[in-house]
Design a protein around this motif. Structure first.
Motif, PDB file in Angstrom:
ATOM      1  N   SER A   1      -0.991  -6.641   5.471  1.00 32.80           N
ATOM      2  CA  SER A   1      -1.720  -6.747   4.184  1.00 32.80           C
ATOM      3  C   SER A   1      -3.211  -6.686   4.422  1.00 32.80           C
ATOM      4  CB  SER A   1      -1.463  -8.086   3.488  1.00 32.80           C
ATOM      5  OG  SER A   1      -0.124  -8.308   3.279  1.00 32.80           O
ATOM      6  N   ALA A   2      -3.687  -7.508   5.365  1.00 35.72           N
ATOM      7  CA  ALA A   2      -5.128  -7.631   5.596  1.00 35.72           C
ATOM      8  C   ALA A   2      -5.704  -6.312   6.114  1.00 35.72           C
ATOM      9  CB  ALA A   2      -5.406  -8.763   6.588  1.00 35.72           C
ATOM     10  N   ILE A   3      -5.033  -5.721   7.092  1.00 37.33           N
ATOM     11  CA  ILE A   3      -5.565  -4.498   7.709  1.00 37.33           C
ATOM     12  C   ILE A   3      -5.612  -3.356   6.684  1.00 37.33           C
ATOM     13  CG2 ILE A   3      -5.139  -2.732   9.470  1.00 37.33           C
ATOM     14  CD1 ILE A   3      -4.020  -4.968  11.277  1.00 37.33           C
TER      15      ILE A   3
ATOM     16  N   GLY B   1      -7.668  -0.269   0.802  1.00 39.33           N
ATOM     17  CA  GLY B   1      -7.654  -0.969  -0.482  1.00 39.33           C
ATOM     18  C   GLY B   1      -6.307  -0.983  -1.178  1.00 39.33           C
ATOM     19  N   SER B   2      -6.265  -1.700  -2.276  1.00 41.77           N
ATOM     20  CA  SER B   2      -5.041  -1.805  -3.067  1.00 41.77           C
ATOM     21  C   SER B   2      -4.770  -0.478  -3.760  1.00 41.77           C
ATOM     22  CB  SER B   2      -5.249  -2.908  -4.105  1.00 41.77           C
ATOM     23  OG  SER B   2      -4.133  -3.031  -4.920  1.00 41.77           O
TER      24      SER B   2
ATOM     25  N   THR C   1      -5.168  -9.473  -5.319  1.00 43.00           N
ATOM     26  CA  THR C   1      -5.803  -8.409  -6.125  1.00 43.00           C
ATOM     27  C   THR C   1      -5.421  -8.505  -7.602  1.00 43.00           C
ATOM     28  OG1 THR C   1      -3.938  -6.884  -5.821  1.00 43.00           O
ATOM     29  CG2 THR C   1      -5.727  -6.766  -4.190  1.00 43.00           C
ATOM     30  N   GLY C   2      -4.271  -9.101  -7.867  1.00 42.14           N
ATOM     31  CA  GLY C   2      -3.780  -9.128  -9.248  1.00 42.14           C
ATOM     32  C   GLY C   2      -3.125  -7.820  -9.655  1.00 42.14           C
ATOM     33  N   ASP C   3      -3.152  -6.829  -8.773  1.00 41.40           N
ATOM     34  CA  ASP C   3      -2.488  -5.547  -9.075  1.00 41.40           C
ATOM     35  C   ASP C   3      -0.978  -5.728  -8.967  1.00 41.40           C
ATOM     36  OD1 ASP C   3      -4.997  -4.477  -9.256  1.00 41.40           O
ATOM     37  OD2 ASP C   3      -4.968  -3.578  -7.245  1.00 41.40           O
ATOM     38  N   ARG C   4      -0.236  -4.869  -9.661  1.00 43.09           N
ATOM     39  CA  ARG C   4       1.225  -5.007  -9.601  1.00 43.09           C
ATOM     40  C   ARG C   4       1.853  -4.229  -8.461  1.00 43.09           C
ATOM     41  NH1 ARG C   4       3.315  -7.938 -13.855  1.00 43.09           N
ATOM     42  NH2 ARG C   4       5.434  -7.411 -13.189  1.00 43.09           N
ATOM     43  N   ARG C   5       1.072  -3.313  -7.877  1.00 41.44           N
ATOM     44  CA  ARG C   5       1.622  -2.537  -6.759  1.00 41.44           C
ATOM     45  C   ARG C   5       0.588  -2.379  -5.668  1.00 41.44           C
ATOM     46  NH1 ARG C   5       6.421   1.513  -7.668  1.00 41.44           N
ATOM     47  NH2 ARG C   5       5.919   2.158  -5.572  1.00 41.44           N
ATOM     48  N   PHE C   6       0.945  -2.819  -4.485  1.00 42.16           N
ATOM     49  CA  PHE C   6       0.079  -2.695  -3.305  1.00 42.16           C
ATOM     50  C   PHE C   6      -0.034  -1.226  -2.910  1.00 42.16           C
ATOM     51  CE2 PHE C   6       0.083  -3.624   1.537  1.00 42.16           C
ATOM     52  CZ  PHE C   6      -1.295  -3.723   1.586  1.00 42.16           C
ATOM     53  N   ALA C   7       1.119  -0.550  -2.786  1.00 47.15           N
ATOM     54  CA  ALA C   7       1.135   0.872  -2.429  1.00 47.15           C
ATOM     55  C   ALA C   7       1.776   1.650  -3.567  1.00 47.15           C
ATOM     56  CB  ALA C   7       1.923   1.097  -1.149  1.00 47.15           C
ATOM     57  N   ARG C   8       1.376   2.908  -3.718  1.00 45.14           N
ATOM     58  CA  ARG C   8       1.944   3.715  -4.801  1.00 45.14           C
ATOM     59  C   ARG C   8       3.315   4.277  -4.418  1.00 45.14           C
ATOM     60  NH1 ARG C   8      -3.393   7.057  -6.385  1.00 45.14           N
ATOM     61  NH2 ARG C   8      -1.943   8.199  -7.722  1.00 45.14           N
ATOM     62  N   HIS C   9       3.529   4.496  -3.140  1.00 48.72           N
ATOM     63  CA  HIS C   9       4.830   4.935  -2.626  1.00 48.72           C
ATOM     64  C   HIS C   9       5.192   4.060  -1.432  1.00 48.72           C
ATOM     65  CE1 HIS C   9       5.484   8.840  -4.640  1.00 48.72           C
ATOM     66  NE2 HIS C   9       6.611   8.935  -3.939  1.00 48.72           N
TER      67      HIS C   9
ATOM     68  N   HIS D   1       1.710 -10.487  -0.654  1.00 43.55           N
ATOM     69  CA  HIS D   1       0.477 -11.142  -0.186  1.00 43.55           C
ATOM     70  C   HIS D   1      -0.737 -10.470  -0.822  1.00 43.55           C
ATOM     71  CE1 HIS D   1       2.851 -13.287   2.623  1.00 43.55           C
ATOM     72  NE2 HIS D   1       2.652 -12.589   3.712  1.00 43.55           N
ATOM     73  N   ALA D   2      -0.784  -9.157  -0.708  1.00 42.09           N
ATOM     74  CA  ALA D   2      -1.947  -8.419  -1.221  1.00 42.09           C
ATOM     75  C   ALA D   2      -2.046  -8.550  -2.740  1.00 42.09           C
ATOM     76  CB  ALA D   2      -1.842  -6.949  -0.825  1.00 42.09           C
ATOM     77  N   GLU D   3      -0.900  -8.407  -3.419  1.00 43.49           N
ATOM     78  CA  GLU D   3      -0.916  -8.445  -4.884  1.00 43.49           C
ATOM     79  C   GLU D   3      -1.342  -9.821  -5.402  1.00 43.49           C
ATOM     80  OE1 GLU D   3       3.070  -7.137  -5.543  1.00 43.49           O
ATOM     81  OE2 GLU D   3       2.607  -5.136  -4.744  1.00 43.49           O
TER      82      GLU D   3
END
Ligand code: 5CA
Ligand code: ZN
Length: 413
Positions: A232-234, A240-241, A268-276, A263-265
């Motif tokens: 997540s951190a790296i 970025g998110s 960030t408050g985003d619903r998806r860390f990665a798009r795929h 962890h990342a979400e």
């Protein structure tokens, strides 16, 4: 950390359709839609042993993604980690009476050599867990401040755990039910029995210092990072998110990628860390998944040492579809050698029939969720026709070779 040496990629006239990939979270093949710079994070090795063909297959898969993006004119920001602090490393080092740092450095160096030999395009950022400890500490501080994590009530070992309930969407990446999660959590490095946890599925993010284990200072106590938080951190701090592709083998679907995302979400408050979320099938040997813990391994370096052409290893691993669990056998390697010879013979002709349509088909098949079996078939067909019937296009053999080089990473010279 130092990455490995770059490999030249020729440019090939023309363009293919946009890349579509299977997304584990959405359980369907859908278009990848990067901006000018495409972004990808692929989970790297835990360097306590040499690179085996399973690892290689996974990195070759994402190398194809990298090559297709470049072919489509994108810049690619590719990030990969090295899990150079983890239990298996300490256990192996203790068994062999070796320093765990030296063991990690040696196996990472061998991995770089293997990747170079296989002509894998290097990541822009190649980052070890040791060198990213500060980034993990910052993230854990944020979790503790927001209530996403808690310190267990244990005066001796006050480990920090991430609340599985910290994000609403937890579970979307794998789509697994609770029972399946519990099974994989226990099997793949989790600690459901740890006393003091609120939920058996809560994930370790900071392990308080134990005697004989390396540790680093942190405001919440001396210790070392958990596993998922490293990725997540790296990734967060470099691409970025909302980056385009999170990659790894199917053994990372849960818990690793589920928690890296959660962890990342949670920060960030985003619903998806990665798009795929893209996962490769497992390479097996003698009917079982090839894994360090089972010890049924074929090492890239061992094959290279025995004089096997790395291009044949590459072709053999790409001859099956990346999402399929598939075995490595002598026959896979023998067929790869035969195919390599066929392609080399055709590429060495003075002239042949035009390669334009074949290159278009190669691009189409690869863009369709990396359909390498069909792509390789199309190339076989062209090479056989060229050798059997010839043609008058004097550029065709070199056009063919350039496309095979750029898109599949195989040099026919
Ligand atoms: N360091 C962590 C990821 S952060 C790790 O899983 N390391 S590893 O060395 O165990 O695996 C490195 C990569 O190879 C991972 O993406 C893993 O999913 C993949 N992998 C491991 N075994 C196989 C296999 N038999 N077939 C295909 N891919 C595999
Ligand atoms: Zn990872």
């Amino acid at each position: 950390m130092q990455s490995w040496s770059d490999t030249a990629v020729p440019s090939v006239p023309g363009q293919g359709p946009p890349l579509r990939l299977f997304d584990t979270a959405d359980r369907q093949v859908r278009p990848v839609t990067p901006g000018r710079t495409a972004t990808m994070y692929v989970c790297g090795i835990t360097p306590y042993d040499a690179t085996h063909l399973g690892h290689a297959a996974t990195y070759l898969t994402f190398d194809l993604v990298n090559r297709l993006w470049r072919d489509a004119g994108h810049e690619v920001h590719y990030v990969q980690n090295v899990t150079d602090v983890d239990d298996p490393l300490f256990e192996r080092a203790a068994r062999d009476g070796e320093d765990w740092v030296v063991l990690g450095m040696r196996e990472t160096a061998l991995f770089r050599e293997d990747m170079e030999a296989l002509r894998v395009i290097p990541p822009r950022d190649y980052i070890g867990a040791v060198e990213s400890v500060n980034e993990v500490v910052e993230l854990v501080e944020k979790f503790l401040a927001s209530g996403a994590a808690y310190i267990v009530d244990d005066a001796e070992f006050p480990d920090v755990y991430f609340r599985t309930s910290a994000t609403e969407q937890f579970g979307y990446e794998s789509g697994y039910d609770r029972e399946t999660m519990e099974k994989f959590f226990a099997e793949r490095g989790g600690d459901p029995e740890r006393p003091g946890k609120e939920d058996p599925l809560d994930a370790l993010v900071w392990r308080a210092a134990r005697p004989g284990e390396p540790s680093w200072p942190a405001p919440f106590g001396q210790g070392r990072p958990g596993w998922h938080i490293e990725c997540s951190a790296i990734a967060l701090n470099r691409i970025g998110s909302g980056f385009d592709v999170q990659g790894g083998g199917s053994d990372l679907i849960f818990p690793h990628h589920e928690y890296s995302a959660a962890h990342a979400e949670s920060v960030t408050g985003d619903r998806r860390f990665a798009r795929h979320y893209v996962h490769t099938g497992m390479i097996g040997l003698d009917g079982e998944k090839m894994s360090k813990s089972r010890g049924n391994l074929v090492f890239v370096s061992k094959l290279r040492g025995g004089g096997v052409d790395p291009a044949a290893i590459r072709l053999g691993l790409l001859s099956g579809h990346y999402r399929q669990d598939r075995p490595w056998t002598e026959q896979v390697l023998a067929e790869a050698h035969t195919r390599l010879k066929l392609w080399k013979d055709a590429a060495a002709l003075e002239s042949a029939q035009s390669a334009t349509d074949t290159i278009a088909r190669l691009r189409q098949h690869l863009a369709d969720d990396l359909d390498t079996p069909k792509a390789l078939d199309a190339l076989d067909g062209w090479a056989r026709r060229a050798l059997d019937h010839g043609g008058s296009d004097t550029n065709a053999p070199s056009d063919f070779a350039a496309a095979v080089d750029a898109l599949l990473g195989i040099s026919l010279h």
